[in-house]
Design an enzyme around this catalytic site. Structure first.
Site: not given
Ligand SMILES: Cc1ncc(COP(=O)(O)O)c(C=O)c1O
Length: 357
Positions: A301, A253, A33, A129
């Site tokens: 930057m 800066y 992701k 969550r």
């Molecule tokens: C549901 C879920 N599984 C797995 C992961 C992967 O986590 P990590 O990067 O700590 O291995 C995430 C990432 O946030 C997640 O939201």
């Protein structure tokens, strides 16, 4: 051309994926992701596809990008769908779908699906969550079975504190999970990177490694398995200007750094617009011309300054590693009071160059 760039070592990515499988003995969904945590989701998926059991992304937009690039492996939507009309696309593109809330379950029951889907039923085992309440979990499972729209169910949950190896939180979450799934005969998936590396006793037919794929440890302390990870991204640039300054002169800066002695300062083409953390203080490590040195003054930057005083062979045009195989992204994260996840995800503007290995 501006010399800032991110080199992505796809062989290291494959090594880390294999390590996840070897350590867990489970099937592994590579979590790619957020554009593979800044590493480029399509290129990473292509590099892993021949060996990966599947991929995990946050949303359907990310999944469709993979499908458009020709990735045919299973792809799990970690937050499922955000609106019920995504279900038709989930069927069409053969995506796996997390169900984390009762409204999603109801939407599946109501949807006219042309084919049954694979659901990963998420329990809130203590992170609070997303995920179903333990009291609703068994009934949700039975409703999914009964609605005739689901081909397979995997039981999953997510840890809040698996990176804290001295906390009992993960074990408490496992106990909640075990109680909630009692009597259900389905595969389970609990372990993210910290749980995979640090909690071998946690059951998981499927693991979900993210940060470890990119070669960064999720732990603050040393960990023997994490030490076998190979950093995938090297962020590098070059020295574009050199200043000889007497003692007592400000640099950058806000004049946050005053030379304590006569110094040679190198200016590097890298700044917070590239994703290098502005919070990184004086003293944050860098590698210049193969030797460790440090940041001085505030990160701008597009530029930052480093100390060349004791590295006479470094100068104009010297290569600087901001993080990578020598300077660990987790050390930069610690210096900037953040985590390697954010360090990687913040990468922008810099071209990514891929090394197939
Ligand atoms: C549901 C879920 N599984 C797995 C992961 C992967 O986590 P990590 O990067 O700590 O291995 C995430 C990432 O946030 C997640 O939201």
């Amino acid at each position: 051309m501006r010399p800032a760039r991110a080199l992505i070592d796809l062989q290291a990515l494959r090594h880390n994926y294999q390590l996840a499988r070897e350590v867990s003995g489970a099937r592994a969904l590579a979590v790619i992701k957020a554009d593979a945590y800044g590493h480029g989701a399509v290129r990473c998926a292509m590099a892993l596809e021949s060996e990966a059991d599947g991929f995990a992304v946050a949303c359907i937009e990310e999944a469709l990008e993979l499908r458009a690039a020709g990735i045919r492996a299973p792809v799990l939507l970690l937050e499922g769908f955000f609106e019920a009309d995504e279900l038709a696309l989930i069927v069409e593109h053969d995506l796996w779908c997390v169900v984390h809330s009762l409204w999603q379950l109801e939407a599946i029951e109501k949807a006219p699906l042309s084919k049954p889907i694979t659901v990963w039923l998420k329990l809130d085992s203590g992170m609070h969550r997303v995920g179903l309440h333990p009291a609703d979990y068994q009934a949700a499972y039975q409703r999914l079975l009964a609605c005739g729209k689901v081909a397979k169910i995997v039981l999953m949950s997510h840890f809040a504190r698996a990176d804290e190896l001295h906390s009992t939180s993960a074990i408490e979450q496992v106990a909640v999970f075990e109680a909630a799934r009692k009597g259900l005969s389905a595969q389970v998936s609990l372990r993210n990177s910290p749980a995979l590396l640090g909690w071998p006793q946690v059951p998981s037919d499927w693991v979900r490694p993210g940060i470890m794929l990119y070669g960064a440890t999720p732990f603050e302390e040393a960990n023997a398995v994490a030490a076998r990870l190979q950093p995938v991204m090297t962020l590098e640039s070059k020295v574009i200007s050199v200043r000889e300054l007497p003692a007592g002169e400000p640099v950058g800066y806000g004049a946050k750094f005053i030379t304590p002695r006569p110094m040679r300062i190198g200016v590097v083409a890298m700044g917070y617009a590239d994703g290098y953390p502005r919070q990184a203080p004086t003293g944050t490590p860098v590698l210049v011309a193969g030797q460790r040195s440090q940041l001085v003054g505030r990160v701008s930057m597009d530029m930052l300054c480093i100390d060349l005083t004791d590295i006479p062979h470094a100068g104009l045009g010297s290569t600087v590693e901001l993080w990578g195989k020598n300077i660990l992204a987790s050390d930069i994260a610690a210096a900037a009071d953040t985590i390697p996840y954010q360090i990687f995800c913040n990468l922008k503007r810099v071209p990514r160059l891929y090394n197939e290995g």
